[in-house]
Design a protein around this motif. Sequence first.
Motif, PDB file in Angstrom:
ATOM      1  N   PRO A 160      -0.001   3.442 -10.253  1.00 62.75           N
ATOM      2  CA  PRO A 160      -1.293   4.060  -9.928  1.00 62.75           C
ATOM      3  C   PRO A 160      -1.364   4.624  -8.514  1.00 62.75           C
ATOM      4  O   PRO A 160      -2.416   5.141  -8.121  1.00 62.75           O
ATOM      5  CB  PRO A 160      -2.290   2.904 -10.089  1.00 62.75           C
ATOM      6  CG  PRO A 160      -1.490   1.722 -10.533  1.00 62.75           C
ATOM      7  CD  PRO A 160      -0.070   1.984 -10.232  1.00 62.75           C
TER       8      PRO A 160
ATOM      9  N   CYS B 238       1.319   6.748  -7.155  1.00 58.40           N
ATOM     10  CA  CYS B 238       2.707   7.210  -7.355  1.00 58.40           C
ATOM     11  C   CYS B 238       3.251   8.077  -6.230  1.00 58.40           C
ATOM     12  O   CYS B 238       4.468   8.246  -6.123  1.00 58.40           O
ATOM     13  CB  CYS B 238       2.856   7.900  -8.699  1.00 58.40           C
ATOM     14  SG  CYS B 238       2.046   9.502  -8.799  1.00 58.40           S
ATOM     15  N   GLY B 239       2.398   8.641  -5.353  1.00 52.86           N
ATOM     16  CA  GLY B 239       2.906   9.428  -4.221  1.00 52.86           C
ATOM     17  C   GLY B 239       3.867  10.501  -4.698  1.00 52.86           C
ATOM     18  O   GLY B 239       3.564  11.279  -5.614  1.00 52.86           O
TER      19      GLY B 239
ATOM     20  N   MET C 233      -9.204   2.936  -7.710  1.00 52.12           N
ATOM     21  CA  MET C 233     -10.324   1.992  -7.667  1.00 52.12           C
ATOM     22  C   MET C 233     -11.292   2.194  -8.839  1.00 52.12           C
ATOM     23  O   MET C 233     -12.103   1.330  -9.132  1.00 52.12           O
ATOM     24  CB  MET C 233     -11.074   2.134  -6.340  1.00 52.12           C
ATOM     25  CG  MET C 233     -10.190   1.796  -5.147  1.00 52.12           C
ATOM     26  SD  MET C 233     -11.112   1.674  -3.620  1.00 52.12           S
ATOM     27  CE  MET C 233     -11.367   3.389  -3.218  1.00 52.12           C
TER      28      MET C 233
HETATM   29  C1  LIG Z   1       2.576   4.264   0.163  1.00 51.41           C
HETATM   30  S1  LIG Z   1       2.196   5.688  -0.725  1.00 51.41           S
HETATM   31  C2  LIG Z   1       3.175   5.558  -2.143  1.00 51.41           C
HETATM   32  C3  LIG Z   1       4.457   6.334  -2.007  1.00 51.41           C
HETATM   33  C4  LIG Z   1       5.245   6.386  -3.265  1.00 51.41           C
HETATM   34  N1  LIG Z   1       5.778   5.091  -3.645  1.00 51.41           N
HETATM   35  C5  LIG Z   1       6.343   7.425  -3.225  1.00 51.41           C
HETATM   36  O1  LIG Z   1       7.368   7.193  -3.848  1.00 51.41           O
HETATM   37  O2  LIG Z   1       6.191   8.466  -2.617  1.00 51.41           O
HETATM   38  C6  LIG Z   1       0.585   5.379  -1.264  1.00 51.41           C
HETATM   39  C7  LIG Z   1      -0.062   6.464  -2.100  1.00 51.41           C
HETATM   40  O3  LIG Z   1      -1.348   5.990  -2.478  1.00 51.41           O
HETATM   41  C8  LIG Z   1      -2.199   7.109  -2.584  1.00 51.41           C
HETATM   42  N2  LIG Z   1      -3.570   6.568  -2.520  1.00 51.41           N
HETATM   43  C9  LIG Z   1      -4.277   6.154  -1.455  1.00 51.41           C
HETATM   44  N3  LIG Z   1      -5.477   5.692  -1.847  1.00 51.41           N
HETATM   45  C10 LIG Z   1      -5.511   5.785  -3.203  1.00 51.41           C
HETATM   46  C11 LIG Z   1      -6.469   5.457  -4.191  1.00 51.41           C
HETATM   47  N4  LIG Z   1      -7.635   4.941  -3.882  1.00 51.41           N
HETATM   48  N5  LIG Z   1      -6.138   5.690  -5.476  1.00 51.41           N
HETATM   49  C12 LIG Z   1      -4.940   6.218  -5.829  1.00 51.41           C
HETATM   50  N6  LIG Z   1      -4.018   6.570  -4.915  1.00 51.41           N
HETATM   51  C13 LIG Z   1      -4.298   6.347  -3.625  1.00 51.41           C
HETATM   52  C14 LIG Z   1      -1.782   8.038  -1.490  1.00 51.41           C
HETATM   53  O4  LIG Z   1      -2.124   9.377  -1.808  1.00 51.41           O
HETATM   54  C15 LIG Z   1      -0.263   7.810  -1.441  1.00 51.41           C
HETATM   55  O5  LIG Z   1       0.385   8.797  -2.192  1.00 51.41           O
END
Ligand SMILES: C[S@@+](CC[C@H](N)C(=O)[O-])C[C@H]1O[C@@H](n2cnc3c(N)ncnc32)[C@H](O)[C@@H]1O
Length: 392
Positions: free
Chosen positions: A217, A219-220, A274
């Motif tokens: 959820p 996924c970046g 969320m």
């Molecule tokens: C640490 S990064 C994950 C990176 C990922 N593992 C990758 O391979 O690139 C966290 C991600 O969470 C997303 N994010 C932040 N708040 C979020 C939310 N409330 N719901 C879904 N995604 C969220 C950001 O856009 C970001 O892409």
Amino acid sequence: MYIALLGRQPALGMAELEKVHGDVKWFSDHSAVITTDEFSIEKLGGTLKAGRIVATLPRGDWRTSSMKLVKAYTDAWSGVEGKITLGISAYGFDISPRDVQKTGIVLKQKLKKLDVSLRLIPNQEIALNTAASHHNKLGLSSNKVELLVVRARNGKVIIAESTGAQNITALARRDQERPKRDAFVGMLPPKLAQMMINLATPDSVDKDSRALRILDPFCGTGVIPQEALLLDYDAYGTDLSEKMIAYTQTNLEWLKKTHHIDEHTWELKADDAMTARWTQPIDAVACESYLGQPFSAPPSPGKLTEVRGNCNKIITAFLENIGPQLESGTPLCVGVPAWRSTDDSFTHLPLINTLEQLGFTRHEFANVRNEELLYARDDQVVARELLVLRKK
Ligand SMILES: C[S@@+](CC[C@H](N)C(=O)[O-])C[C@H]1O[C@@H](n2cnc3c(N)ncnc32)[C@H](O)[C@@H]1O
């Protein structure tokens, strides 16, 4: 029985082995013994080399281990046709690379008298590094052999024939050649993604005879969906950012063109973790959740309180939202932030103590403590703490 030589953070590799293989025990600080007839290194992120155990010595120093090895392999290889390539790797011995090399030279001389030709891989260190083992294809055919000689603190020695080393070329390619990368979102190393997916291994491997599907959820840029597809799962990725969903789409299209993932499908959608309503099936969840801002030095106490509170709020809301959407028993591996202080201790998220109330049981490992499931390079302030959970 197999021995696995674990990576830089052995507790993570051990936890992964325990989840995938069950019957696993520590042998030395960096190795584990696995009771299994079959062992495949390709699907593991935390094992650098593995080998089939061929001998165990109750107590041994390098001299006795070396003599045993020379005798056994002079006998075993007498009469072999064609050249044998040999690497010898020692672990846990207080010796020099020359000592290891000498063993190889003695064996080479003995075999030469029997008309068997041996090519020795030179030892820069007492153990060949993963790159040397991988590039020389050691352990992958009967005439390319690596002997792993591992000594535990209590003096016990295991001699094993390698069955291969981690494919570092393929891992580096998946990390560096993906078309879309984003330094700010953070780059999850593919090895860590593999470990996280394995830590969330679904119980039933053949549910309704369809492929199992892993949800990320947050996924970046899509490293977890990418590794899930390569580990034989379907992938489902969501992220708050439309841009990240587009990045993941491009990266997975590249994966499809360059790797064999044809039987597997993926679904992507921009959504807030969320509040999202995810479609079924969700057989497991693996994600690196919101980690807050990156830091190059430990933040001030005020800043840490702010960032930690913010991450705690978002990840708690995510767990409250996803819980009721998962079937009871669904496994999760959620990477959450922990912050390194100047004294090298870590500050954890408060939600770690409320997981039961949030509807999740934390997995207890036989060989590692949960506090050890922390991934950080030595210079990193924000570590990823892996919460291995099951929906109650
Ligand atoms: C640490 S990064 C994950 C990176 C990922 N593992 C990758 O391979 O690139 C966290 C991600 O969470 C997303 N994010 C932040 N708040 C979020 C939310 N409330 N719901 C879904 N995604 C969220 C950001 O856009 C970001 O892409």
